[in-house]
Each structure stands twice: as C-alpha cells, then as structure tokens.
Design a protein around this motif. Structure first.
Motif, mmCIF file in Angstrom:
data_model
loop_
_atom_site.group_PDB
_atom_site.id
_atom_site.type_symbol
_atom_site.label_atom_id
_atom_site.label_comp_id
_atom_site.label_asym_id
_atom_site.label_seq_id
_atom_site.Cartn_x
_atom_site.Cartn_y
_atom_site.Cartn_z
ATOM 1 N N CYS A 1 5.305 9.127 -26.973
ATOM 2 C CA CYS A 1 3.873 10.337 -26.292
ATOM 3 C C CYS A 1 5.318 11.477 -26.246
ATOM 4 O O CYS A 1 6.790 10.858 -25.358
ATOM 5 C CB CYS A 1 4.334 9.803 -24.836
ATOM 6 S SG CYS A 1 2.597 11.043 -24.363
ATOM 7 N N PRO A 2 5.371 12.585 -26.379
ATOM 8 C CA PRO A 2 6.631 13.640 -26.294
ATOM 9 C C PRO A 2 6.089 14.340 -25.222
ATOM 10 O O PRO A 2 7.205 15.239 -24.544
ATOM 11 C CB PRO A 2 6.285 14.488 -27.469
ATOM 12 C CG PRO A 2 4.480 14.038 -27.615
ATOM 13 C CD PRO A 2 4.617 12.939 -27.326
ATOM 14 N N THR A 3 4.794 14.065 -23.925
ATOM 15 C CA THR A 3 5.181 14.432 -22.509
ATOM 16 C C THR A 3 4.767 13.964 -21.965
ATOM 17 O O THR A 3 4.909 14.199 -20.605
ATOM 18 C CB THR A 3 3.445 15.724 -22.670
ATOM 19 O OG1 THR A 3 2.838 14.510 -23.147
ATOM 20 C CG2 THR A 3 3.508 16.297 -23.604
ATOM 21 N N GLY A 4 5.129 12.130 -22.326
ATOM 22 C CA GLY A 4 4.703 11.932 -20.790
ATOM 23 C C GLY A 4 3.597 11.037 -20.409
ATOM 24 O O GLY A 4 3.076 10.726 -19.112
ATOM 25 N N SER B 1 10.936 10.116 -27.169
ATOM 26 C CA SER B 1 9.811 10.854 -28.354
ATOM 27 C C SER B 1 10.770 11.551 -29.795
ATOM 28 O O SER B 1 10.993 12.957 -28.542
ATOM 29 C CB SER B 1 8.646 11.108 -27.694
ATOM 30 O OG SER B 1 7.665 11.600 -28.256
ATOM 31 N N GLN C 1 -4.675 12.359 -17.947
ATOM 32 C CA GLN C 1 -4.790 13.797 -19.015
ATOM 33 C C GLN C 1 -4.570 15.031 -18.849
ATOM 34 O O GLN C 1 -5.181 15.877 -19.560
ATOM 35 C CB GLN C 1 -6.409 13.417 -19.047
ATOM 36 C CG GLN C 1 -7.363 12.671 -19.726
ATOM 37 C CD GLN C 1 -8.407 12.598 -20.342
ATOM 38 O OE1 GLN C 1 -9.206 13.235 -20.230
ATOM 39 N NE2 GLN C 1 -9.232 12.046 -21.210
ATOM 40 N N GLY C 2 -4.350 15.335 -17.683
ATOM 41 C CA GLY C 2 -3.883 16.818 -17.247
ATOM 42 C C GLY C 2 -2.928 16.602 -18.164
ATOM 43 O O GLY C 2 -1.571 18.018 -17.837
ATOM 44 N N VAL C 3 -1.862 15.698 -19.041
ATOM 45 C CA VAL C 3 -0.586 15.878 -19.641
ATOM 46 C C VAL C 3 -1.140 15.956 -20.917
ATOM 47 O O VAL C 3 0.293 16.885 -21.940
ATOM 48 C CB VAL C 3 0.355 15.321 -18.690
ATOM 49 C CG1 VAL C 3 2.183 15.859 -19.189
ATOM 50 C CG2 VAL C 3 0.827 15.241 -17.047
ATOM 51 N N CYS C 4 -1.854 15.424 -21.585
ATOM 52 C CA CYS C 4 -1.975 14.458 -22.596
ATOM 53 C C CYS C 4 -2.229 16.296 -23.656
ATOM 54 O O CYS C 4 -2.626 17.064 -23.045
ATOM 55 C CB CYS C 4 -3.164 14.420 -22.337
ATOM 56 S SG CYS C 4 -3.669 13.626 -24.846
ATOM 57 N N ILE C 5 -1.616 16.679 -24.749
ATOM 58 C CA ILE C 5 -1.592 17.367 -25.512
ATOM 59 C C ILE C 5 -2.425 17.481 -27.087
ATOM 60 O O ILE C 5 -3.226 17.746 -27.975
ATOM 61 C CB ILE C 5 -0.732 17.958 -26.032
ATOM 62 C CG1 ILE C 5 0.071 17.517 -26.510
ATOM 63 C CG2 ILE C 5 -0.041 18.629 -24.801
ATOM 64 C CD1 ILE C 5 2.255 17.948 -27.415
ATOM 65 N N GLY C 6 -2.266 15.808 -26.752
ATOM 66 C CA GLY C 6 -3.510 15.574 -28.309
ATOM 67 C C GLY C 6 -3.222 15.782 -29.516
ATOM 68 O O GLY C 6 -3.663 15.666 -30.557
ATOM 69 N N CYS C 7 -1.949 15.326 -29.631
ATOM 70 C CA CYS C 7 -0.634 15.803 -30.697
ATOM 71 C C CYS C 7 -0.986 14.512 -31.292
ATOM 72 O O CYS C 7 -0.718 14.334 -32.720
ATOM 73 C CB CYS C 7 0.843 15.437 -30.793
ATOM 74 S SG CYS C 7 1.283 14.098 -29.501
ATOM 75 N N PHE D 1 -8.264 14.519 -26.033
ATOM 76 C CA PHE D 1 -7.247 14.688 -25.786
ATOM 77 C C PHE D 1 -7.284 12.819 -26.026
ATOM 78 O O PHE D 1 -8.191 12.639 -26.952
ATOM 79 C CB PHE D 1 -7.092 14.138 -24.195
ATOM 80 C CG PHE D 1 -7.197 15.115 -23.912
ATOM 81 C CD1 PHE D 1 -6.612 16.046 -23.691
ATOM 82 C CD2 PHE D 1 -8.611 15.531 -22.247
ATOM 83 C CE1 PHE D 1 -5.985 16.962 -22.605
ATOM 84 C CE2 PHE D 1 -8.474 16.065 -21.498
ATOM 85 C CZ PHE D 1 -7.090 17.621 -21.454
ATOM 86 N N LEU E 1 -3.740 20.574 -32.576
ATOM 87 C CA LEU E 1 -3.845 19.694 -31.352
ATOM 88 C C LEU E 1 -4.560 19.397 -30.907
ATOM 89 O O LEU E 1 -5.748 20.628 -31.124
ATOM 90 C CB LEU E 1 -2.455 20.496 -30.068
ATOM 91 C CG LEU E 1 -0.805 20.065 -30.138
ATOM 92 C CD1 LEU E 1 0.186 20.671 -29.410
ATOM 93 C CD2 LEU E 1 0.014 18.880 -30.749
ATOM 94 N N GLY E 2 -4.850 18.715 -30.249
ATOM 95 C CA GLY E 2 -5.980 18.712 -29.550
ATOM 96 C C GLY E 2 -6.416 19.455 -28.643
ATOM 97 O O GLY E 2 -7.507 20.601 -28.128
ATOM 98 N N PHE F 1 12.699 13.530 -16.978
ATOM 99 C CA PHE F 1 12.160 12.706 -17.934
ATOM 100 C C PHE F 1 12.568 12.700 -19.847
ATOM 101 O O PHE F 1 12.550 12.170 -20.312
ATOM 102 C CB PHE F 1 10.503 12.923 -18.333
ATOM 103 C CG PHE F 1 9.619 11.895 -18.797
ATOM 104 C CD1 PHE F 1 8.980 12.723 -20.015
ATOM 105 C CD2 PHE F 1 9.281 10.332 -19.000
ATOM 106 C CE1 PHE F 1 8.475 12.111 -21.236
ATOM 107 C CE2 PHE F 1 8.675 9.873 -19.719
ATOM 108 C CZ PHE F 1 8.108 10.079 -20.758
ATOM 109 N N SER G 1 6.951 19.056 -19.443
ATOM 110 C CA SER G 1 5.830 18.559 -18.629
ATOM 111 C C SER G 1 6.975 17.042 -17.356
ATOM 112 O O SER G 1 6.712 17.701 -16.527
ATOM 113 C CB SER G 1 5.431 17.205 -19.858
ATOM 114 O OG SER G 1 6.505 17.112 -20.662
ATOM 115 N N ASN H 1 3.835 21.632 -22.969
ATOM 116 C CA ASN H 1 4.404 20.461 -22.137
ATOM 117 C C ASN H 1 5.453 19.625 -22.876
ATOM 118 O O ASN H 1 5.792 19.124 -22.114
ATOM 119 C CB ASN H 1 2.255 19.494 -21.786
ATOM 120 C CG ASN H 1 1.200 20.869 -21.083
ATOM 121 O OD1 ASN H 1 2.428 21.168 -20.325
ATOM 122 N ND2 ASN H 1 0.481 19.401 -20.945
#
Lengths: 262, 335
Positions: free
Chosen positions: A124-127, B92, A142-148, A168, B70-71, B86, B82, B78
């Motif tokens: 996961c690139p954003t954590g 990643s 879901q506040g951080v996920c970018i849906g990649c 997401f 991206l979604g 981290f 983010s 991010n």
C-alpha cells in the motif's frame, strides 16, 4: 588521584563530555528505534506464533464438515456491509470432483484471512491499509486510500476489489463495527450449521483457540507466507488448475465479479 | 476475461509511455556524456537534443493516465504526503515510483530546457547568457537524469514484480525486459522524430542536412544500437520463458497463457515478437549489413525509416499489454 590533581578540570570536562555524548547516542538510538517501530508494523515480533502470545488476534475457524453451502453468510455479509451489486466481500465456493459414481462436492467459504504477514499492507503506497494493533485485523482507512488497487493485486486470495460506489479499495473487515462492541461478525451470527467460530486465536481460554489446538486445521495458500488467521477443518485443496489428467474437477466460486479463485 | 481486469489500458499506456520517456532521456544523456569530441560532436548534440525534447512529455502524459485511473484521482498527492516518516520506511514500490516520477519530471524538464536554442530564441546578450547557462548545466543534469531514467524504467517493472500473487509478474527478469524495451522504444522515438524534423534539408535552424555524411554515420550508429537492443530484448524474453519453464509452480502455469494455444498467444507472438522485434531487426539489419559488409553508404528508404521505429513502438506497447493483462488473467494455482 595524582593523575586527577594534575588536570582536574580537563578530566571533569572529559567525563561530562563522555556522559553527554552517551546520553545523546542513547536518546538517538531510542528515538530511532521508536521511529522505526512507529513506521513499520506496531508489533514487529508477530511473525511467528510464539511472539504473539499476549497480543489479541481475532481470527476465524470454519469447520467445513458442518458447512452446507447455503450462502447465508454471503447474503448476511452483503446486507451487513452494504456491499454494492457486482462485487462480494465473502462467498462460498463449490468444489465438485470425481466421476459417477465416485463423486464429491465440498464447500469452501472464503473471506479475508486477516493475515499476520499481509502482502496488501506491504504494497500500500499511502499506508491506508494497516493492521489494527488492538485486535490484529487488517482494515482500510478510507480517508487515505486512493483506490490504486495495488493491494488487490498483492492479495494472494483475491479478496480485494474496487468498491464501485465509494471508489475505494474494499474487502472483508471482519465486521469491526460489530466485534468492537463484543458481537460476532454477521457471517458467524447467521451461520446455520454453526460452522464458523470467531474469537481471539491467542487467548488460551477461547473456543477458537481450543478448537485450533485440538483439531487438524489448515489455512489457504500457506506457501505464500502470509500466515492467515482464518483456519479450516477439513479443507479440500482440489483446484481446477492442479487436477490430474482424467480427473474431473469443477469449481464454482459464486463470486460476483470474477469466476477466478484469486 | 475482461471482467476481472483491475488494471487496464491507462496502466498499460503509462508503463509504455514512462518507458519511452525514460529511454529517450537515458539515450540522450548517455550521448551527451559519452559522445567523442570531434566532427560528430555537433551531430551528437542534435541527437541528445531530440531525446531531451521527447523525454519529459510522455512521462507526464503517462502519469496523468495513471492518476485518472485511480479510484479517487484528486487524492493522488496522498502518495507523497500521507505520512512523511511512513514514506521513508515504506516498502511499497508505488510510493518509491511516485518519487521517481516527480524527480524525473523536474530534472528531465530542466535538462530539456538546457537544449533550447536560447541564442536564436532570445537573441542579444540575454540569449548568449542563457545559452552559456544551458551548456554549463547540461552535463551535470545528464549525470542526474541518466540514473533517474534507468530507475524509472526499472521501477515500471518492479511495480509489477513486487506482488507474489501475480506469478507472471513475479519474476526476477521482468525489470531487465522492461528496461531494454524502454531503451529501444526511446531510441526508436528519436530515430522517428529526427526523420520528420530533417525531412527537408535545413528545416531546423542549425540542423545538419541529410546530405551531410555526419548525418548518415550517426544514423548508422543509432540503428546499430537499436538492433543490438532488439537482440538483447529477444535474449531477455528467452530468459523470461526459461525462468517460467524451469519452475513447477504458478509461474509455469501463468506463462502458458503466452505460449501457443494461450489466450494472449496471438498478441504476444505476432504483436511483440514478429512485428515488434523480428521484422524491424531483419529489415534494419539488412541495411546495416549492406553498409557493414559491402561498404555501401548507409541509406534506407523513407518507408522503412518511418515504419521500423513505429513497429518497435507498437511492439513495446504490446509487450506491456501482454504482461499486464496476462498477469491478471492468471493467478496462483491450487488453493
């Protein structure tokens, strides 16, 4: 003393400098260690079962001898988590094999394994995906996920998908809204044959711990090193891809978005 | 087959364009750093200029494709913001890759600007000053840009190779395949564009005319380099298949989709091998050997000059298509 009286100031200064330096080094080491611990997983020593004795790790045991393939868990999950049409968080696979009259049909309920060494968290690139320190469940922020969807590729179990409504990444979260209030997940609650047992696999007094200890259990795709926390009793690993020549195998995943098992 | 593809044409296009841009910048930087002084120096600078102009744009277009795939596109930042600490410990590849993209876009753009003919563009003393500045920072920029470009090309493969659950991607030769392909597509783009730019003698101010022997010699070297890269790519594809065949696991199962009878066999053997590699190699090799063996002056028809690089670019795109789609329609065997 004689040596000290020669040059007491410089000696004191030397000791002071040394102590300060040691303190500084120690502080830096602690800070660095803390930083590293905060940056990687909260408990780095959960790699094997010995290390996680005191840690709460929720898991599930599915007794396939009791599963009747009724898909009640699939429906309960869909309703509980409000999963949109076209995707599934949890499903039951039908595995049919053999030629008449020697035939068999078994069921394999699938859900997120909430692995102790999850590949999805690593990529996961954003954590956004992380392991909850309090109960070891793998969840998505879901506040951080970018849906990649990188996590969806990394999961060896094919559990992750892009939620078409929220956009997401989504997957089974073991009903954290229920388990954090002391309830069991919806699929466990609804299971007609009481095939699903939910609990803390590290708690020696829990039912799941006793059942895992006393029965021959197995996990799915153990060779990937993910250390899943969903255990099965009576798992049939037959797959269409690994069948021998002349053998008949048919796997119906009942998964909405893909006929593949991954 | 289509229904469970999570990464599709935007990602395929991104991998291709990032490879193309990185390859063009890498070739340009290598030419700047290693071109010998002498009568071809000016010509080498021209090739380097073309590569520098071509490089940044495809990467930016590819990144835009990536972001809109991206979604949640508006959250793309991010990736960078983010959590700072981290990020430093983040294993990643996508996170590292987004930093490579950012740095590459910045440095490649600066590098491209050092080639702008400020003297003719601005004129006067200001033009002279900018021209001198450009020439001064060109080599340092090339030193930064070549490793960055190679890192970009490798990263596009590591992005795929880092997931064990996709056996076709999870091979240790994928980075080599993508890097060689990136260099050859970048070089092809340079050869293609220079044909259009120098179609009419003196079309670009200060350009060497087509009749100039320096042009022919430099083109001969470029095309030789390209044919060598094609051969290298064929060898790496051979290694790719060998790796899959020497294992008795999911990789062996996954590679069946590329072998005759598999779902992607036509796309692979016709698109990648025949059109993308063998045909250009044979046609260009014929004209190269005519010069090398018979001693003719290097000259090739316009149609071949344009179509061979286009075939290689098409082959590069098809390679990404085959790998990205093939990785997703196969998976781990057993349960």
């Amino acid at each position: 003393m004689n040596d000290g009286s020669d040059n007491p100031v410089s000696r004191r200064k030397f000791l002071k400098t040394v102590s300060q330096g040691t303190a500084a080094v120690a502080t830096a080491g602690v800070a660095g260690g803390a930083m590293h611990a905060a940056a990687t997983k909260p408990s780095a020593d959960t790699g094997n079962n010995n290390g996680k004795k005191n840690k709460v790790q929720y898991g599930m045991l599915i007794d396939l001898r009791r599963c009747i393939g009724c898909q009640a868990c699939t429906v309960a999950c869909k309703a509980e988590a409000d999963v949109p049409m076209g995707v599934s968080r949890s499903w039951v696979e039908y595995v049919e094999k053999g030629l008449y009259p020697n035939t068999g049909r078994s069921f394999l309920p699938r859900l997120c394994n909430h692995c102790s060494e999850p590949h999805c968290v690593r990529v996961c690139p954003t954590g956004a995906t992380y392991e909850r320190p309090q109960d070891g469940l793998i969840v998505i922020d879901q506040g951080v996920c970018i849906g990649c969807l990188y996590c969806a590729h990394a999961c060896p179990y094919g559990m992750r998908f892009l939620n078409p409504v929220t956009r997401f990444a989504d997957k089974c979260d073991m009903c954290i809204h229920r388990v954090s209030k002391g309830l069991v997940p919806a699929c466990v609650n609804t299971c007609q044959g009481r095939a699903r047992i939910f609990g803390d696999v590290n708690d020696p007094n829990s039912e799941i711990h006793k059942l895992i200890a006393r029965n021959p259990v197995s996990v799915i795709r153990e060779t990937y090193g993910t250390q899943p926390n969903v255990y099965y009793i009576g798992l049939d690993t037959t797959d269409e891809n690994t069948k021998k020549p002349g053998q008949y195998v048919r796997v119906t995943t009942n998964k909405a978005n893909s006929p593949k098992r991954t | 087959m289509e229904q469970h593809l999570m990464w599709h044409w935007p990602i395929i296009g991104y991998l291709f364009l990032a490879g193309l841009g990185a390859g063009a910048i890498a070739v340009s930087g290598i030419v700047v750093l290693w071109a010998p002084a002498g009568e071809f120096r000016h010509r080498a600078t021209l090739i380097a200029r073309l590569g520098a102009y071509i490089g940044p744009l495809p990467v930016m277009v590819g990144t835009a494709l990536l972001i809109f795939e991206l979604g949640r596109p508006y959250r793309a930042l991010n990736l960078l913001t983010s959590n700072f600490w981290f990020m430093a410990f983040n294993p990643s590849p996508m996170n590292w890759g987004s930093w490579f993209i950012l740095l590459f876009c910045i440095f490649a753009t600066v590098y491209a600007f050092t080639f702008v003919p400020w003297r003719t563009l601005l004129g006067g003393e200001r033009g002279e000053r900018w021209e001198a500045r450009g020439e001064r920072i060109r080599s340092p920029m090339a030193v930064i840009c070549v490793p960055l470009a190679i890192a970009m090309a490798i990263y596009t493969a590591i992005l795929l190779a880092a997931v064990p659950a996709r056996p076709l991607w999870h091979t240790p030769v994928l980075w080599l395949l993508f890097t060689v392909s990136a260099l050859s597509t970048g070089l092809s783009a340079i050869i293609l564009v220079q044909r259009f730019m120098f179609r009419k003698p003196g079309a670009v101010r200060g350009a060497v005319r087509r009749e100039d022997p320096a042009f022919r010699v430099s083109e001969y070297y470029l095309v030789s380099m390209k044919v060598l890269l094609i051969i290298a790519e064929l060898v790496v594809i051979g290694l790719f298949f060998m790796f899959a065949h020497m294992t008795i696991n999911s990789a062996n199962f996954a590679v069946q989709t590329l072998l005759p009878g598999g779902e992607l066999a036509t796309a692979f053997w016709v698109g990648v091998i025949l059109v993308g590699l063998l045909m250009p190699a044979f046609i260009e090799g014929f004209y190269l050997l005519r010069t090398a063996v018979l001693g003719h002056e290097f000259e090739w028809p316009y149609v071949i000059n344009v179509s061979a690089p286009i075939a290689i670019l098409f082959g590069g795109l098809m390679l990404r298509y085959v790998i990205v789609v093939g990785g997703q329609i196969t998976g781990p065997i057993g349960i």
